[in-house]
Write an enzyme that holds these catalytic residues in place. Structure first.
Site, mmCIF file in Angstrom:
data_model
loop_
_atom_site.group_PDB
_atom_site.id
_atom_site.type_symbol
_atom_site.label_atom_id
_atom_site.label_comp_id
_atom_site.label_asym_id
_atom_site.label_seq_id
_atom_site.Cartn_x
_atom_site.Cartn_y
_atom_site.Cartn_z
ATOM 1 N N LEU A 1 -16.005 47.314 -28.983
ATOM 2 C CA LEU A 1 -15.006 46.315 -28.603
ATOM 3 C C LEU A 1 -15.347 45.639 -27.274
ATOM 4 C CD1 LEU A 1 -11.728 48.252 -29.538
ATOM 5 C CD2 LEU A 1 -13.041 46.634 -30.925
ATOM 6 N N SER A 2 -16.447 46.037 -26.649
ATOM 7 C CA SER A 2 -16.803 45.487 -25.345
ATOM 8 C C SER A 2 -17.004 43.974 -25.351
ATOM 9 C CB SER A 2 -18.053 46.175 -24.797
ATOM 10 O OG SER A 2 -17.768 47.513 -24.452
ATOM 11 N N ASP B 1 -19.501 53.949 -14.372
ATOM 12 C CA ASP B 1 -18.817 55.030 -15.083
ATOM 13 C C ASP B 1 -18.145 55.986 -14.099
ATOM 14 O OD1 ASP B 1 -19.398 54.273 -17.688
ATOM 15 O OD2 ASP B 1 -21.303 55.354 -17.723
ATOM 16 N N ALA C 1 -23.726 66.871 -20.238
ATOM 17 C CA ALA C 1 -24.378 66.628 -18.949
ATOM 18 C C ALA C 1 -25.375 65.489 -19.022
ATOM 19 C CB ALA C 1 -25.081 67.903 -18.474
ATOM 20 N N ASN D 1 -25.352 52.365 -16.112
ATOM 21 C CA ASN D 1 -24.623 51.744 -17.229
ATOM 22 C C ASN D 1 -24.465 50.236 -17.054
ATOM 23 O OD1 ASN D 1 -22.507 51.595 -15.262
ATOM 24 N ND2 ASN D 1 -20.989 51.670 -16.900
ATOM 25 N N LYS E 1 -28.698 55.637 -21.064
ATOM 26 C CA LYS E 1 -28.298 55.466 -19.662
ATOM 27 C C LYS E 1 -29.296 56.056 -18.668
ATOM 28 C CE LYS E 1 -23.363 55.133 -20.597
ATOM 29 N NZ LYS E 1 -22.002 55.597 -20.252
#
Length: 288
Positions: free
Chosen positions: A21-22, A109, A134, A94, A73
């Protein structure tokens, strides 16, 4: 941020992002700011693809910036020219902006989860917290939890060495009691925790299931998930039915997206407005 004056073209690099949805979230906020021609596009890759090569090709094609999501990332960092202090400490990126052909990596983030926790779970107990995952997102969440004042943080991962490396990096930056364990050791820590955070892909579209054993959740606990598609993961649904306070991944999505939007545009995004638009988008999604 682009310095050429042309309409901004932003890309999201990730695997299995067809339902993201970004794009709608960013472009709606751009409309609110009157940014004519702002484009936010998906750059979907196979999980074993080279994200750095894809990013460089996109820059040559005229992209001005990128968001980076699972599972790239960390691996995308090899092609970046500079890193912000937070991205360097977290070991994950990110957000990437292109300035005069150079790539600058950031991590929103970290602040995104911190903002989500403060707004979505005010007063949440922070004595003992278990974080599952992690990787790149987990790194950001771990730093955010430490900065939020968690006294005892346990980080569990399928790769214990990766969790241990994250413990070392967080401990060097923030004084706190932090330890690393394998996923096979997570059950007792779940039972003892005040809060539990899922920073793995388990529960997102294409990765169904539960990232933790949930049979002993208590109403006094809180549970957070960074996944937003679906907005109510199996973990959030189960925790809510157990009486726990919950924090869905939409809170972090909006907070980190707003911070990324600020970097891309040098405009200040309205977090509350973006959350309202996210909820509207989710309401319009077809039933699963």
């Amino acid at each position: 941020m682009s310095t050429t004056g042309h309409p901004l073209r932003i890309g999201l690099i990730g695997a299995n992002i067809g339902t993201s949805l970004s794009p709608a979230l960013h472009m709606r906020e751009a409309d609110e700011h009157g940014l004519v021609g702002y484009r936010y596009e998906l750059i979907e890759l196979a999980e074993d693809a080279d994200p750095g090569a894809a990013m460089l090709a996109a820059v040559a094609d005229g992209f001005d910036g990128f968001n980076i999501t699972h599972p790239f990332k960390q691996s995308v960092m090899t092609v970046l020219d500079e890193l912000s202090d937070e991205a360097r400490a977290l070991g994950a990126v990110n957000t990437v902006i292109v300035v005069d052909g150079k790539l600058f990596g950031h991590n929103t983030d970290h602040t995104g989860f911190g903002t989500a926790l403060a707004l979505g779970l005010p007063g949440a107990a922070k004595g003992r917290v278990t974080l599952v995952g992690a990787g790149g997102a987990g790194s950001a969440v771990a730093f955010a939890l430490a900065h939020a004042g968690v006294a005892h943080l346990t980080i569990a991962d399928v790769l214990v060495d990766r969790a241990a490396d994250l413990v070392s990096r967080v401990s060097a930056a923030v004084p706190a009691d932090i330890r690393a364990i394998g996923l096979d050791q997570v059950a007792p820590t779940i039972e003892a925790a005040d809060g539990i955070v899922n920073a793995t892909p388990i529960g997102m579209v294409g990765h169904p299931g539960l990232p933790i054993p949930t049979g002993r959740l208590r109403p006094s606990q809180w549970v957070a998930d960074i996944i937003y598609r679906p907005i109510e993961t199996e973990l959030i649904w189960t925790a809510r039915r157990s009486g726990c306070r919950v924090l869905d991944g939409g809170q972090m999505l909006v907070a980190q997206a707003a911070a990324s939007f600020d970097l891309f545009t040098c405009r200040h995004a309205d977090v509350a407005r973006m959350r309202g638009h996210l909820d509207h988008l989710i309401d319009r999604l077809p039933a699963a």
